[in-house]
Design a protein around this motif. Structure first.
Motif, PDB file in Angstrom:
ATOM      1  N   UNK A   1      94.384  32.440 -30.542  1.00  0.00           N
ATOM      2  CA  UNK A   1      95.669  32.033 -30.045  1.00  0.00           C
ATOM      3  C   UNK A   1      96.652  31.809 -28.423  1.00  0.00           C
ATOM      4  N   UNK A   2      95.332  31.823 -28.001  1.00  0.00           N
ATOM      5  CA  UNK A   2      95.086  31.185 -26.026  1.00  0.00           C
ATOM      6  C   UNK A   2      95.545  29.553 -26.173  1.00  0.00           C
ATOM      7  N   UNK A   3      96.615  29.029 -25.773  1.00  0.00           N
ATOM      8  CA  UNK A   3      96.942  27.963 -25.163  1.00  0.00           C
ATOM      9  C   UNK A   3      96.330  27.698 -24.101  1.00  0.00           C
ATOM     10  N   UNK A   4      95.873  28.232 -23.158  1.00  0.00           N
ATOM     11  CA  UNK A   4      95.637  28.000 -21.628  1.00  0.00           C
ATOM     12  C   UNK A   4      94.694  29.329 -21.651  1.00  0.00           C
ATOM     13  N   UNK A   5      93.347  29.719 -21.490  1.00  0.00           N
ATOM     14  CA  UNK A   5      92.347  30.671 -21.210  1.00  0.00           C
ATOM     15  C   UNK A   5      92.545  31.744 -19.362  1.00  0.00           C
ATOM     16  N   UNK A   6      92.684  32.743 -20.224  1.00  0.00           N
ATOM     17  CA  UNK A   6      92.442  33.328 -18.931  1.00  0.00           C
ATOM     18  C   UNK A   6      91.734  34.691 -19.858  1.00  0.00           C
ATOM     19  N   UNK A   7      91.823  35.743 -17.907  1.00  0.00           N
ATOM     20  CA  UNK A   7      90.595  36.736 -18.570  1.00  0.00           C
ATOM     21  C   UNK A   7      91.239  37.973 -19.336  1.00  0.00           C
ATOM     22  N   UNK A   8      90.637  37.765 -20.691  1.00  0.00           N
ATOM     23  CA  UNK A   8      91.114  39.058 -21.138  1.00  0.00           C
ATOM     24  C   UNK A   8      91.482  40.587 -20.789  1.00  0.00           C
ATOM     25  N   UNK A   9      89.247  41.041 -20.669  1.00  0.00           N
ATOM     26  CA  UNK A   9      88.685  41.846 -19.951  1.00  0.00           C
ATOM     27  C   UNK A   9      89.277  42.404 -18.649  1.00  0.00           C
ATOM     28  N   UNK A  10      88.478  43.281 -17.926  1.00  0.00           N
ATOM     29  CA  UNK A  10      88.913  43.676 -16.773  1.00  0.00           C
ATOM     30  C   UNK A  10      87.331  43.764 -16.386  1.00  0.00           C
ATOM     31  N   UNK A  11      86.560  43.449 -17.016  1.00  0.00           N
ATOM     32  CA  UNK A  11      84.932  43.250 -16.207  1.00  0.00           C
ATOM     33  C   UNK A  11      84.622  44.015 -15.657  1.00  0.00           C
ATOM     34  N   UNK A  12      85.310  44.912 -15.268  1.00  0.00           N
ATOM     35  CA  UNK A  12      84.651  45.804 -14.057  1.00  0.00           C
ATOM     36  C   UNK A  12      82.578  46.539 -14.388  1.00  0.00           C
ATOM     37  N   UNK A  13      82.275  47.432 -13.922  1.00  0.00           N
ATOM     38  CA  UNK A  13      81.396  47.855 -14.082  1.00  0.00           C
ATOM     39  C   UNK A  13      81.621  48.749 -15.247  1.00  0.00           C
ATOM     40  N   UNK A  14      82.470  49.681 -14.813  1.00  0.00           N
ATOM     41  CA  UNK A  14      83.234  50.723 -15.600  1.00  0.00           C
ATOM     42  C   UNK A  14      83.672  50.621 -16.731  1.00  0.00           C
ATOM     43  N   UNK A  15      84.151  48.997 -17.338  1.00  0.00           N
ATOM     44  CA  UNK A  15      84.562  48.602 -18.288  1.00  0.00           C
ATOM     45  C   UNK A  15      83.170  48.402 -19.235  1.00  0.00           C
ATOM     46  N   UNK A  16      81.964  47.612 -18.809  1.00  0.00           N
ATOM     47  CA  UNK A  16      80.920  47.359 -19.040  1.00  0.00           C
ATOM     48  C   UNK A  16      80.167  49.046 -19.266  1.00  0.00           C
ATOM     49  N   UNK A  17      79.834  49.741 -18.722  1.00  0.00           N
ATOM     50  CA  UNK A  17      79.752  51.426 -18.864  1.00  0.00           C
ATOM     51  C   UNK A  17      79.497  51.499 -19.906  1.00  0.00           C
ATOM     52  N   UNK A  18      81.333  52.025 -20.021  1.00  0.00           N
ATOM     53  CA  UNK A  18      82.044  51.972 -21.495  1.00  0.00           C
ATOM     54  C   UNK A  18      81.644  51.891 -22.656  1.00  0.00           C
ATOM     55  N   UNK A  19      81.771  50.546 -23.098  1.00  0.00           N
ATOM     56  CA  UNK A  19      80.929  49.563 -23.675  1.00  0.00           C
ATOM     57  C   UNK A  19      79.775  50.428 -24.340  1.00  0.00           C
ATOM     58  N   UNK A  20      78.708  50.046 -22.900  1.00  0.00           N
ATOM     59  CA  UNK A  20      77.528  50.745 -23.289  1.00  0.00           C
ATOM     60  C   UNK A  20      77.951  51.688 -24.112  1.00  0.00           C
ATOM     61  N   UNK A  21      78.011  52.836 -23.872  1.00  0.00           N
ATOM     62  CA  UNK A  21      78.263  54.310 -24.308  1.00  0.00           C
ATOM     63  C   UNK A  21      78.636  54.386 -25.229  1.00  0.00           C
ATOM     64  N   UNK A  22      79.927  53.536 -25.513  1.00  0.00           N
ATOM     65  CA  UNK A  22      80.110  53.723 -27.415  1.00  0.00           C
ATOM     66  C   UNK A  22      79.929  52.647 -28.009  1.00  0.00           C
ATOM     67  N   UNK A  23      79.016  51.692 -27.990  1.00  0.00           N
ATOM     68  CA  UNK A  23      78.792  50.912 -29.470  1.00  0.00           C
ATOM     69  C   UNK A  23      76.905  51.035 -29.612  1.00  0.00           C
ATOM     70  N   UNK A  24      77.771  51.678 -31.002  1.00  0.00           N
ATOM     71  CA  UNK A  24      76.150  51.762 -31.718  1.00  0.00           C
ATOM     72  C   UNK A  24      75.004  50.846 -31.743  1.00  0.00           C
ATOM     73  N   UNK A  25      73.812  50.803 -31.438  1.00  0.00           N
ATOM     74  CA  UNK A  25      73.127  50.522 -31.422  1.00  0.00           C
ATOM     75  C   UNK A  25      72.427  49.237 -32.842  1.00  0.00           C
ATOM     76  N   UNK A  26      72.477  48.507 -33.634  1.00  0.00           N
ATOM     77  CA  UNK A  26      72.089  48.118 -34.771  1.00  0.00           C
ATOM     78  C   UNK A  26      70.451  48.047 -34.844  1.00  0.00           C
ATOM     79  N   UNK A  27      69.620  49.339 -35.185  1.00  0.00           N
ATOM     80  CA  UNK A  27      67.902  49.670 -35.128  1.00  0.00           C
ATOM     81  C   UNK A  27      67.209  49.138 -36.688  1.00  0.00           C
ATOM     82  N   UNK A  28      68.704  49.080 -37.574  1.00  0.00           N
ATOM     83  CA  UNK A  28      67.609  48.746 -38.625  1.00  0.00           C
ATOM     84  C   UNK A  28      66.834  47.422 -38.974  1.00  0.00           C
TER      85      UNK A  28
END
Length: 433
Positions: A370-397
Motif C-alpha cells: 500500500x506504500x507509494x513511497x517506502x518508509x521504515x515501518x518497524x523500529x528494528x531495535x534490539x528490543x523489537x527483535x528480542x520480543x519477536x523471538x520470544x513470542x514467535x512459535x518455532x515450526x518444528x514439524x
C-alpha cells in the motif's frame, strides 16, 4: 437505555451467533463452494492433472509468471491459453528453463515466437522443476476461456484468501456496530448530565421562593464552590507539580531512547517507484524484483534489466521510466537510497527468516503493498527483535533436528510454546559475535 442497547447490538450478536454455529462468517460457505467445486472440473480440463497440482500451479504462476503473462490476454508476453495444445510439455520445460538456449538452437517455433513479440527476451527460470512447470501448465489449461487470472480471481488455491476477506469484512461490520453503540452511549450520558443540571437549577429556583426555610437551609442553598481556595491549596499545587515533573521526565527519557532510531524514515528516491502499483494493484511477487529475498543474507536491490523485462513495452514514454533507459545507456547503476539499515554490529540473515522461518514481508516491512513511497515501518531495535523471538512459535514439524529439543522443552515448560527464544534465539552470540 437497555432497550436502545439491545436494538443496536442485536445485529452484531446475531452475526456472531452465525459465525459460531457454522464455523465461518455468513457468505463464506457460498463463496468457497463454487471454487471448491471448480477444482475437479479444472483437473479434468488440465488433461489428467489433479486439484493439488492445479493449486500448486496457481501459486507458481502468480509468483513467477503473472508479471508478464495472463491466461487469456496479452500483457508483456503472449496469452498462454492453449499452450498445452500448441507445444508439448517436452518443449515447454526447456523453454521455461532457458528460452535463449532454445532460440539459439534454431527451433523454428521459438525463433518465430521471439520475433513476433518484439524480440523481448524471456527471463530464465532454472530453479523451477519439471513438476512445477507441469503444474503451471495444468493450471493455465484449467483457466482457459475464463476471466483474466492476473486480477486475482477466486480459484481453488485462493478461495481461502477470499474467505479471509469475507471474515475481515464481517469483523469490520461488527466493529462498526460497536462504534455506533459507543457513540450512542456517549450521547445518552451527555443528555443525562444536561438534564440533571437543568433539574438542579429548577429545584434551586423553587427552593429560593419558599418562605419556610431556616438560616441553615438558606446558607446551604446559597453556598458556592470556593475556586480561589482550591487554587491556593498546597495539596493541589503539589499534585499538579508532581504530574508536570513526571511528564517532563517521561518525555526526556523517550527523547534519549529515540536517539539513533529511524522508524518512519522515508527518503525521496531517484525514481518515483510505487510499491502500491507494482506489489499492490498488479500483485507482482516481491521475489520477482528482490531475487535473493529467499536465498541470501540480504534482499538485493533489483537491477535495471529486471525493470526492463516489463518496461521495454509498458509505459515507455513515462518520464520516470526514461530515467531507467538513461541509466542503462550510461552503464551506471540507479542510485537508490537505502531505507532499512541495520548497524554493522548486528548479524541478520534475510533468508533465515523468510525461507526457513516462513516470515512474511509485511511482518517487518509493514503494508508494503500500500506504500507509494517506502518508509521504515518497524523500529528494528534490539528490543523489537528480542520480543519477536520470544513470542514467535518455532515450526518444528517434520524436522527431526528439533525432536529432542521439543521433548526437553515440553518436559519442563509444557504450558509455554516452543519459540525461537526456546531454541537459543535470544542469546547474545546469535546476533553479536
Amino acid at each position: 437505555m437497555l432497550a436502545l442497547f439491545l436494538a443496536v447490538s442485536a445485529p452484531a450478536w446475531a452475526q456472531q451467533a452465525t459465525v459460531s454455529k457454522n464455523g465461518m462468517t455468513p457468505g463464506t460457505a457460498a463463496a468457497a463452494t463454487p471454487a471448491a467445486a471448480a477444482a475437479p472440473t479444472g483437473a479434468q480440463g488440465a488433461g489428467g492433472g489433479d486439484a493439488a497440482a492445479i493449486a500448486a500451479g496457481d501459486a507458481l504462476f502468480k509468483n513467477n509468471c503473472a508479471q508478464c503473462h495472463a491466461v487469456n490476454d496479452k500483457v508483456v508476453g503472449p496469452a498462454l491459453a492453449g499452450i498445452s495444445k500448441r507445444r508439448p510439455i517436452s518443449w515447454i520445460i526447456p523453454w521455461v528453463h532457458n528460452s535463449s538456449k532454445v532460440i539459439a538452437s534454431g527451433d523454428e517455433y521459438a525463433v518465430k515466437l521471439f520475433n513476433d513479440n518484439g524480440k523481448q527476451q524471456m527471463p530464465a527460470f532454472p530453479q523451477l522443476s519439471d513438476k512445477e512447470i507441469t503444474s503451471i501448465v495444468a493450471w493455465v489449461t484449467s483457466q482457459e476461456g475464463g476471466a483474466n487470472q492476473t486480477a486475482g480471481g477466486a480459484t481453488a488455491a485462493n478461495a481461502g484468501a477470499a474467505d479471509g476477506q469475507t471474515g475481515a469484512a464481517a469483523g469490520a461490520a461488527a466493529g462498526g456496530y460497536t462504534d455506533m453503540l459507543l457513540i450512542v452511549l456517549v450521547v445518552v450520558l451527555i443528555v443525562l448530565v444536561v438534564t440533571l443540571a437543568i433539574i438542579a437549577n429548577l429545584m434551586k429556583d423553587v427552593l429560593q421562593g419558599r418562605k419556610d426555610l431556616d438560616g441553615r437551609d438558606i446558607e446551604v442553598l446559597n453556598q458556592r464552590f470556593d475556586w480561589a481556595g482550591l487554587y491556593r491549596s498546597p495539596v493541589l499545587r503539589g499534585i499538579v507539580g508532581t504530574v508536570f515533573a513526571l511528564v517532563l521526565l517521561y518525555e526526556g527519557v523517550q527523547s534519549v531512547m529515540a536517539v539513533g532510531l529511524t522508524q518512519g524514515y522515508q527518503p525521496t528516491q531517484p525514481i518515483a517507484f510505487s510499491h502500491k502499483i507494482h506489489a499492490g494493484e498488479n500483485q507482482i511477487n516481491c521475489a520477482y524484483c528482490h531475487t535473493s529475498v529467499y536465498k541470501a543474507k540480504s534482499a538485493n536491490i533489483p537491477s535495471a534489466n529486471i525493470c526492463m523485462n516489463c518496461h521495454s513495452q509498458i509505459k515507455t514514454e513515462s518520464p520516470e521510466i526514461k530515467k531507467i533507459y538513461r541509466a542503462i545507456e550510461r552503464k551506471q547503476p540507479i542510485q537508490w537510497v537505502r531505507v532499512h539499515n541495520l548497524p554493522d554490529l548486528a548479524y541478520f540473515n534475510h533468508s533465515q527468516h523468510t525461507q526457513v522461518g516462513g516470515i512474511q514481508c509485511q511482518t517487518c516491512h509493514g503494508p508494503i503493498q500500500n506504500m507509494e513511497v517506502v518508509y521504515q515501518y518497524s523500529a528494528l531495535t534490539m528490543g523489537w527483535c528480542i520480543n519477536c523471538h520470544r513470542e514467535t512459535p518455532l515450526n518444528t514439524k517434520g524436522n527431526a533436528y528439533y525432536d529432542n529439543l521439543v521433548k526437553l522443552h515440553d518436559k519442563s515448560n509444557n504450558a509455554v510454546p516452543f519459540t525461537v527464544s526456546s531454541n537459543g534465539g535470544t542469546e547474545c552470540s546469535k546476533c553479536h559475535y
